[in-house]
Design an enzyme around this catalytic site. Structure first.
Site, mmCIF file in Angstrom:
data_model
loop_
_atom_site.group_PDB
_atom_site.id
_atom_site.type_symbol
_atom_site.label_atom_id
_atom_site.label_comp_id
_atom_site.label_asym_id
_atom_site.label_seq_id
_atom_site.Cartn_x
_atom_site.Cartn_y
_atom_site.Cartn_z
ATOM 1 N N ASP A 105 5.625 8.871 10.628
ATOM 2 C CA ASP A 105 6.212 9.710 9.578
ATOM 3 C C ASP A 105 5.436 11.011 9.372
ATOM 4 O O ASP A 105 5.695 11.737 8.404
ATOM 5 C CB ASP A 105 6.341 8.933 8.267
ATOM 6 C CG ASP A 105 5.006 8.452 7.731
ATOM 7 O OD1 ASP A 105 4.078 8.234 8.536
ATOM 8 O OD2 ASP A 105 4.875 8.297 6.502
ATOM 9 N N SER A 125 5.945 4.108 8.719
ATOM 10 C CA SER A 125 4.774 4.882 9.129
ATOM 11 C C SER A 125 4.283 4.553 10.532
ATOM 12 O O SER A 125 5.016 4.721 11.492
ATOM 13 C CB SER A 125 3.675 4.704 8.089
ATOM 14 O OG SER A 125 2.614 5.572 8.374
ATOM 15 N N HIS A 126 3.066 4.028 10.625
ATOM 16 C CA HIS A 126 2.438 3.773 11.920
ATOM 17 C C HIS A 126 2.913 2.460 12.548
ATOM 18 O O HIS A 126 2.517 2.143 13.662
ATOM 19 C CB HIS A 126 0.925 3.727 11.731
ATOM 20 C CG HIS A 126 0.517 2.755 10.670
ATOM 21 N ND1 HIS A 126 0.704 2.987 9.334
ATOM 22 C CD2 HIS A 126 -0.025 1.520 10.757
ATOM 23 C CE1 HIS A 126 0.285 1.945 8.634
ATOM 24 N NE2 HIS A 126 -0.159 1.047 9.466
ATOM 25 N N LYS A 168 -0.660 12.602 2.367
ATOM 26 C CA LYS A 168 -1.495 13.048 3.475
ATOM 27 C C LYS A 168 -0.601 13.784 4.470
ATOM 28 O O LYS A 168 0.614 13.602 4.461
ATOM 29 C CB LYS A 168 -2.239 11.874 4.096
ATOM 30 C CG LYS A 168 -1.398 10.698 4.554
ATOM 31 C CD LYS A 168 -2.328 9.555 4.917
ATOM 32 C CE LYS A 168 -1.607 8.379 5.567
ATOM 33 N NZ LYS A 168 -1.115 7.407 4.569
ATOM 34 N N ASP A 192 1.435 10.336 13.352
ATOM 35 C CA ASP A 192 2.042 9.001 13.341
ATOM 36 C C ASP A 192 3.559 9.062 13.115
ATOM 37 O O ASP A 192 4.154 10.136 13.125
ATOM 38 C CB ASP A 192 1.373 8.118 12.284
ATOM 39 C CG ASP A 192 1.736 8.515 10.867
ATOM 40 O OD1 ASP A 192 2.030 9.711 10.650
ATOM 41 O OD2 ASP A 192 1.734 7.649 9.976
ATOM 42 N N ASP A 217 2.294 11.769 8.562
ATOM 43 C CA ASP A 217 1.271 12.000 7.533
ATOM 44 C C ASP A 217 -0.149 11.705 8.036
ATOM 45 O O ASP A 217 -1.115 11.966 7.330
ATOM 46 C CB ASP A 217 1.577 11.234 6.235
ATOM 47 C CG ASP A 217 1.706 9.742 6.432
ATOM 48 O OD1 ASP A 217 1.570 9.272 7.579
ATOM 49 O OD2 ASP A 217 1.961 9.044 5.421
ATOM 50 N N ARG A 218 -0.267 11.160 9.246
ATOM 51 C CA ARG A 218 -1.612 10.895 9.771
ATOM 52 C C ARG A 218 -1.971 11.884 10.869
ATOM 53 O O ARG A 218 -1.091 12.480 11.484
ATOM 54 C CB ARG A 218 -1.685 9.494 10.368
ATOM 55 C CG ARG A 218 -1.484 8.406 9.348
ATOM 56 C CD ARG A 218 -1.795 7.070 9.990
ATOM 57 N NE ARG A 218 -1.600 6.005 9.015
ATOM 58 C CZ ARG A 218 -2.141 4.807 9.119
ATOM 59 N NH1 ARG A 218 -2.908 4.512 10.162
ATOM 60 N NH2 ARG A 218 -1.928 3.890 8.204
ATOM 61 N N LYS A 237 10.134 3.858 0.609
ATOM 62 C CA LYS A 237 9.258 4.085 -0.539
ATOM 63 C C LYS A 237 9.820 5.165 -1.437
ATOM 64 O O LYS A 237 10.603 6.016 -0.998
ATOM 65 C CB LYS A 237 7.841 4.405 -0.100
ATOM 66 C CG LYS A 237 7.642 5.747 0.551
ATOM 67 C CD LYS A 237 6.139 5.979 0.731
ATOM 68 C CE LYS A 237 5.884 7.332 1.348
ATOM 69 N NZ LYS A 237 4.477 7.708 1.258
ATOM 70 N N THR A 276 0.834 -1.202 0.000
ATOM 71 C CA THR A 276 0.000 0.000 0.000
ATOM 72 C C THR A 276 0.870 1.255 0.000
ATOM 73 O O THR A 276 0.542 2.255 -0.627
ATOM 74 C CB THR A 276 -0.911 0.030 1.252
ATOM 75 O OG1 THR A 276 -1.584 -1.221 1.381
ATOM 76 C CG2 THR A 276 -1.953 1.136 1.154
HETATM 77 C C1 VG1 Z 1 -2.952 1.407 5.732
HETATM 78 C C2 VG1 Z 1 -4.217 2.242 5.713
HETATM 79 C C3 VG1 Z 1 -4.254 3.104 4.467
HETATM 80 C C4 VG1 Z 1 -2.983 3.961 4.399
HETATM 81 C C5 VG1 Z 1 -1.750 3.076 4.495
HETATM 82 C C6 VG1 Z 1 -0.479 3.895 4.583
HETATM 83 O O1 VG1 Z 1 -2.931 0.535 4.633
HETATM 84 O O2 VG1 Z 1 -5.354 1.426 5.779
HETATM 85 O O3 VG1 Z 1 -5.404 3.897 4.476
HETATM 86 O O4 VG1 Z 1 -2.939 4.683 3.192
HETATM 87 O O5 VG1 Z 1 -1.812 2.259 5.667
HETATM 88 O O6 VG1 Z 1 -0.514 4.722 5.709
HETATM 89 P P1 VG1 Z 1 -3.360 -1.027 4.728
HETATM 90 O O7 VG1 Z 1 -3.098 -1.614 3.367
HETATM 91 O O8 VG1 Z 1 -2.541 -1.625 5.823
HETATM 92 O O9 VG1 Z 1 -4.810 -1.018 5.098
HETATM 93 V V1 VG1 Z 1 0.906 5.211 6.493
HETATM 94 O O10 VG1 Z 1 0.547 6.508 7.448
HETATM 95 O O11 VG1 Z 1 1.937 4.387 5.674
HETATM 96 O O12 VG1 Z 1 1.705 6.089 5.531
HETATM 97 CO CO CO Z 2 2.193 7.451 7.981
#
Ligand code: VG1
Ligand code: CO
Length: 543
Positions: free
Chosen positions: A279, A113-114, A376, A277, A281-282, A126, A18
């Site tokens: 990085d 990220s998270h 985001k 979060d 972006d959330r 990425k 993703t």
């Molecule tokens: C999750 C979230 C998605 C988001 C992605 C990256 O993906 O559901 O909405 O865009 O993380 O977020 P998944 O495939 O695990 O549902 V983060 O803050 O990487 O940048």
């Molecule tokens: Co993130």
């Protein structure tokens, strides 16, 4: 200094999900793992010769070492210049801004990220394209293809420069410019929002708690909220980035941001609360005694965006990921603007933003953003909320109540089932997919199925098609559930079940969310055969 051409072999599984390539940290630390993937990025985009890239990450464990490798490989691949955040730190939206502002050929962002960080936790890399956004599928596919045919990588034997010092140095003929991680981003925020109004809000005694979760937004939030805008010292908590995020998950939701939730639910809570979060972006938004679901936040920001100078002329359109609640659709219809439904992941918003078809975008997973960058942006969402609160002179509770009274309320929750055996998770999804066509018209409890969809998306700008992006079971009256498998997890499969129950403006708009959703949760668990197929009866995380 010389370039060393090192023979290598393809490594299985270097397929971006993703949001980039995410694996356990020890996997990234295996010899050649980072090198293979970074070479594949360069090969997948047609080489690095003469190009300029932005490089930075969220500061998690291994961030520094991976950046050192990237610098030496970019030099050996003939790149002209790298722009690197001081100490290797850049939030994802700040990196997106730098890519755009400096008109670079893209950027490499190091983050999971998270996901948690540390020697036994998660790491990620990425690639973002020159518009500042995550690589679209055709680019990630080219990078993945390169990982499967790689035979050598190029790396300089020069030492990577000291990233703690601002300024410019030379690595094997390539310029490395170490820049202040915060300055350009803070300047951009000042252009978008009415900082004077927000300053006046804080000067008038408005209180706030921002939980940076030991992640990358700490320095950004301190500089902007406490520095420029005059929020009280101590407004930002957990504000020093740490390689393991203080041992927690840097995931801004009621489970992992419990410290903030407890603060906001206390009798002496501040007026406004927020978290971001790993990085940056959330965002998570809270009022005193109240959690604002990300889907509602998107709808409320859309309805009120014109209070901020950047959006004063109105929005061209809005976009949400498919599992995100349909609350924003009602606002878009009211405003008479287009509303797009895209697959999960920010990369699907890029074309809509570039073509000015959408101005604001959002995801249920606490991601909201606009056309100011192509990611985001957590702190941006917080500042837009502050701008709206300042302009309207209302509390979060007053804005929410007025919103629901006008549009009705899309009660919403996501249930995650983590580390499920992959075969069982696939079987559950496959079984429901095959059953979908036969469900229409059937009743389950109080619900009658209006439609069953295996979601596919045709990009309205470039016509590209993405299939199998999740299953939707829609009921008469606007309620629905959605199921899909996570593309960011690093262990087994994570089943995400998204539940949404709509109550019109005349209904009960102030129920506890779990009470409002109890019937649809029971029906969804039964319809997907949750317990029969996985042995699970309780979610691991509810957000
Ligand atoms: C999750 C979230 C998605 C988001 C992605 C990256 O993906 O559901 O909405 O865009 O993380 O977020 P998944 O495939 O695990 O549902 V983060 O803050 O990487 O940048
Ligand atoms: Co993130």
């Amino acid at each position: 200094m010389t370039t060393i051409v090192t023979p290598t072999q393809p490594i299985d599984g270097q397929k971006p999900g993703t949001s980039g390539l995410r694996k356990k940290t020890p996997v990234f630390m295996e010899p050649g793992y980072v090198e293979n993937f970074v070479q594949a990025i360069f090969d997948g985009i047609g080489g690095a010769e003469g190009k300029t890239f932005v490089v930075g990450g969220d500061g998690r464990y291994f961030n520094d070492k991976a950046i050192g490798t990237i610098i030496r490989m970019a030099a050996a691949n003939g790149a002209a210049k790298l722009i690197v955040g001081q100490g290797g730190l850049l939030s994802t939206p700040a990196a997106s801004n730098l890519i755009r502002k400096n008109k670079t050929d893209g950027g490499i962002i190091l983050s999971a990220s998270h996901n948690p960080g540390g020697p036994n936790a998660d790491f990620g890399i990425k690639f973002n394209i020159p518009n500042g956004g995550p690589a679209p599928e055709k680019v990630t596919e080219a990078i993945f293809a390169a990982t499967t045919s790689i035979s050598e990588y190029r790396i300089s034997d020069a030492a990577a420069p000291d990233l703690s010092v601002l300024g410019t140095s030379d690595v094997d003929g390539m310029v490395v410019q170490v820049i202040d991680s915060v300055a350009d981003y803070a300047e951009l925020m000042g252009e978008l929002f009415d900082f004077d109004a927000i300053k006046a809000l804080f000067a008038g005694g408005f209180t706030m708690c921002f939980d940076a979760m030991h992640a990358v937004t700490g320095p950004y939030a301190k500089a902007i909220l406490e520095g420029t805008l005059g929020a009280a010292p101590g407004t930002v908590i957990n504000g020093v980035p740490s390689p393991d995020f203080g041992g927690g998950h840097p995931d801004p939701n009621p489970v992992w941001a419990k410290e903030l939730v407890d603060t906001m639910m206390a009798a002496d809570a501040p007026d406004f609360g927020a978290a971001s979060d790993g990085d940056g972006d959330r965002n998570m938004i809270m009022g005193r005694g109240q959690f604002v679901s990300p889907s509602d936040s998107l709808a409320m920001l859309t309805a009120n965006a014109t209070h901020a100078p950047a959006y004063a002329k109105g929005l061209s359109g809005v976009a949400r990921s498919m599992p995100t609640s349909q609350a924003v659709d009602r606002v878009a219809a009211d405003l008479g603007i287009e509303c797009f439904e895209t697959p999960t992941g920010w990369k699907f918003f890029g074309n809509l933003l570039d073509a000015d078809r959408a101005t604001l975008c959002g995801e249920e997973s606490a991601g909201t953003g606009s056309n100011h960058v192509r990611e985001k942006d957590g702190l941006w969402a917080v500042l837009l909320w502050l701008n709206i609160l300042a302009a309207k002179g209302q509390s979060v509770a007053e804005i929410s109540a007025a919103h629901w009274a006008k549009f009705g309320r899309n009660y919403y929750a996501r249930h995650d089932f983590e580390a499920v055996e992959k075969a069982k998770a696939n079987d559950l999804v496959d079984t429901l997919r095959e059953a979908l066509p036969g469900l229409v018209g059937q009743s389950f409890g109080p619900f009658t199925v209006a439609g069953g969809t295996n979601f596919a998306y045709t990009d309205p700008v470039d016509g590209s098609v993405s299939e199998n992006q999740g299953l939707i079971v829609a009921f008469e009256g606007g309620s629905r559930f959605v199921i899909r498998l996570s593309g960011t997890g690093t262990e087994g499969a994570t089943i995400r079940l998204y539940l949404e129950s709509y109550t019109g403006p005349d209904g009960d708009l102030a129920l506890p969310v779990d009470q409002a959703l109890s019937e649809i949760v029971a029906v969804a668990y039964e319809m997907i055969g949750l317990t029969a197929k996985t042995g699970r009866s309780e979610p691991d995380v509810v957000t």
